[in-house]
Write an enzyme that holds these catalytic residues in place. Structure first.
Site, short mmCIF file in Angstrom:
data_model
loop_
_atom_site.label_atom_id
_atom_site.label_comp_id
_atom_site.label_asym_id
_atom_site.label_seq_id
_atom_site.Cartn_x
_atom_site.Cartn_y
_atom_site.Cartn_z
N THR A 45 0.85 -1.20 0.00
CA THR A 45 0.00 0.00 0.00
C THR A 45 0.88 1.25 0.00
O THR A 45 0.66 2.18 -0.78
CB THR A 45 -0.93 -0.01 1.23
OG1 THR A 45 -1.70 -1.21 1.19
CG2 THR A 45 -1.83 1.20 1.27
N SER A 111 11.37 -9.11 4.13
CA SER A 111 12.79 -9.06 4.49
C SER A 111 12.96 -9.16 6.02
O SER A 111 13.37 -8.20 6.68
CB SER A 111 13.48 -7.81 3.93
OG SER A 111 12.70 -6.65 4.01
N1 LIG Z 1 5.72 -18.50 4.97
C1 LIG Z 1 5.46 -17.27 4.56
N2 LIG Z 1 5.90 -16.22 5.30
C2 LIG Z 1 5.65 -14.96 4.87
N3 LIG Z 1 4.98 -14.65 3.72
C3 LIG Z 1 4.53 -15.66 2.95
C4 LIG Z 1 4.75 -17.00 3.35
N4 LIG Z 1 4.20 -17.82 2.40
C5 LIG Z 1 3.67 -17.02 1.46
N5 LIG Z 1 3.86 -15.73 1.79
C6 LIG Z 1 3.47 -14.62 0.89
O1 LIG Z 1 4.70 -14.15 0.34
C7 LIG Z 1 4.82 -12.74 0.51
C8 LIG Z 1 6.19 -12.36 1.07
O2 LIG Z 1 7.18 -12.48 0.11
P1 LIG Z 1 8.57 -11.76 0.35
O3 LIG Z 1 9.41 -12.07 -0.84
O4 LIG Z 1 8.34 -10.33 0.67
O5 LIG Z 1 9.14 -12.52 1.65
S1 LIG Z 1 10.61 -12.52 2.24
O6 LIG Z 1 11.10 -11.13 2.22
O7 LIG Z 1 11.45 -13.40 1.44
O8 LIG Z 1 10.47 -13.06 3.61
C9 LIG Z 1 3.75 -12.31 1.48
O9 LIG Z 1 3.22 -11.12 0.91
P2 LIG Z 1 2.91 -9.79 1.76
O10 LIG Z 1 1.63 -10.11 2.48
O11 LIG Z 1 2.73 -8.74 0.71
O12 LIG Z 1 4.05 -9.48 2.68
C10 LIG Z 1 2.76 -13.45 1.50
O13 LIG Z 1 1.69 -13.17 0.65
N1 LIG Z 2 -2.63 2.88 5.93
C1 LIG Z 2 -3.59 1.99 5.81
N2 LIG Z 2 -4.83 2.25 6.25
C2 LIG Z 2 -5.82 1.33 6.14
N3 LIG Z 2 -5.67 0.12 5.57
C3 LIG Z 2 -4.46 -0.20 5.11
C4 LIG Z 2 -3.36 0.71 5.21
N4 LIG Z 2 -2.27 0.12 4.68
C5 LIG Z 2 -2.68 -1.09 4.27
N5 LIG Z 2 -3.99 -1.29 4.51
C6 LIG Z 2 -4.76 -2.49 4.20
O1 LIG Z 2 -4.13 -3.58 4.86
C7 LIG Z 2 -4.06 -4.70 4.02
C8 LIG Z 2 -2.61 -5.15 3.87
O2 LIG Z 2 -1.90 -4.13 3.17
P1 LIG Z 2 -0.75 -4.50 2.15
O3 LIG Z 2 -0.24 -3.22 1.59
O4 LIG Z 2 -1.18 -5.53 1.18
O5 LIG Z 2 0.34 -5.13 3.15
P2 LIG Z 2 1.66 -5.94 2.85
O6 LIG Z 2 2.13 -5.57 1.47
O7 LIG Z 2 2.62 -5.52 3.91
O8 LIG Z 2 1.28 -7.38 2.95
C9 LIG Z 2 -4.73 -4.30 2.71
O9 LIG Z 2 -6.06 -4.77 2.71
C10 LIG Z 2 -4.68 -2.81 2.71
O10 LIG Z 2 -5.75 -2.23 2.02
#
Ligand SMILES: Nc1ncnc2c1ncn2[C@@H]1O[C@H](COP(=O)(O)OS(=O)(=O)O)[C@@H](OP(=O)(O)O)[C@H]1O
Ligand SMILES: Nc1ncnc2c1ncn2[C@@H]1O[C@H](COP(=O)(O)OP(=O)(O)O)[C@@H](O)[C@H]1O
Length: 208
Positions: A45, A111
């Site tokens: 986001t 990360s």
């Molecule tokens: N085991 C596990 N732990 C954490 N996350 C998981 C896992 N399996 C799948 N996912 C999905 O993969 C996204 C994270 O990928 P990244 O490349 O950012 O992870 S990392 O930096 O290598 O830890 C993460 O996306 P974000 O929610 O956007 O962070 C998840 O959708």
């Molecule tokens: N500042 C914010 N205020 C309200 N909702 C948020 C905000 N930032 C993220 N969200 C909501 O939280 C959820 C996770 O956000 P996202 O950006 O996908 O997180 P990440 O990339 O760290 O997994 C999404 O549904 C997004 O719309």
């Protein structure tokens, strides 16, 4: 002539156009904005909101999103510790190339391990690595759970999920920390605003 890793007898090829010239063309100073935090903390986001805000201001950025890169460049990697380390290393190298191209590179990955983020910082020597910590409580991320992954992790259907049964090591020396104020998360625009203010103050957005 040098040897790097498994590559032997290799030479560095200089480019006729340098980073400084590219930055001048783009009227900006390049850098890497590295967004780290739990799944659901708002990394994507912020990356999207920041990229749009910079574009509106006439600054060129590019988002490297962990989830997206795992669809291509990093599709051979899983989530065990050494795979995450390799994931971060590769994205660090790609981010370095984007910064060399003159862009503001926005990397958005969980990360989770401090040493991996610090290795990326070390790759970008001129203090052009800006670490942004999405300091959101696990309870909030879990409440949001937009992909239903926390639910699966709690049910034991995903093993090694960050924050549940795999560690997240918060930064000790990040440049920017995004957190709730009086229990309320800043809006996406406000989060982007915090980063833009930092970039402005440090002279990254100046039109020379
Ligand atoms: N085991 C596990 N732990 C954490 N996350 C998981 C896992 N399996 C799948 N996912 C999905 O993969 C996204 C994270 O990928 P990244 O490349 O950012 O992870 S990392 O930096 O290598 O830890 C993460 O996306 P974000 O929610 O956007 O962070 C998840 O959708
Ligand atoms: N500042 C914010 N205020 C309200 N909702 C948020 C905000 N930032 C993220 N969200 C909501 O939280 C959820 C996770 O956000 P996202 O950006 O996908 O997180 P990440 O990339 O760290 O997994 C999404 O549904 C997004 O719309």
């Amino acid at each position: 002539m040098s040897t790097v890793g498994n590559s032997t007898n290799i030479f560095w090829q200089e480019s006729p156009v340098g980073k400084l010239e590219r930055q001048k063309l783009l009227h900006q100073k390049s850098c890497v904005v590295w967004i780290t935090g739990l799944s659901g903390s708002g990394k994507s986001t912020l990356a999207c909101s920041l990229s749009r805000e910079l574009f509106t201001r006439g600054n060129l950025s590019y988002v490297l999103d962990g989830d997206n890169l795992r669809h291509g460049l990093n599709q051979d990697l899983g989530f065990k510790a050494e795979d995450r380390t390799e994931n971060i290393r590769r994205v660090g190298e790609v981010a370095k190339l984007f910064a060399d191209a003159g862009l503001i590179c926005i990397a958005s990955l969980i990360s989770p391990y401090r040493k991996d983020r610090d290795s990326c910082r070390a790759m970008l020597p001129d203090a052009n690595f800006i670490e942004v910590f999405m300091n959101m409580p696990l309870t909030l991320c879990e409440e949001r759970d937009p992909k239903g992954l926390y639910k699966l992790a709690r049910a034991g259907k995903i093993k090694g999920f960050t924050g549940i049964d795999d560690p997240y090591e918060p930064p000790l020396n990040c440049e920017i920390e995004i957190k709730q104020k009086a229990g309320v998360c800043p809006t996406p625009g406000a989060m982007a605003g915090e980063v833009v203010t930092y970039l402005e103050e440090k002279g990254y957005l100046q039109h020379q």
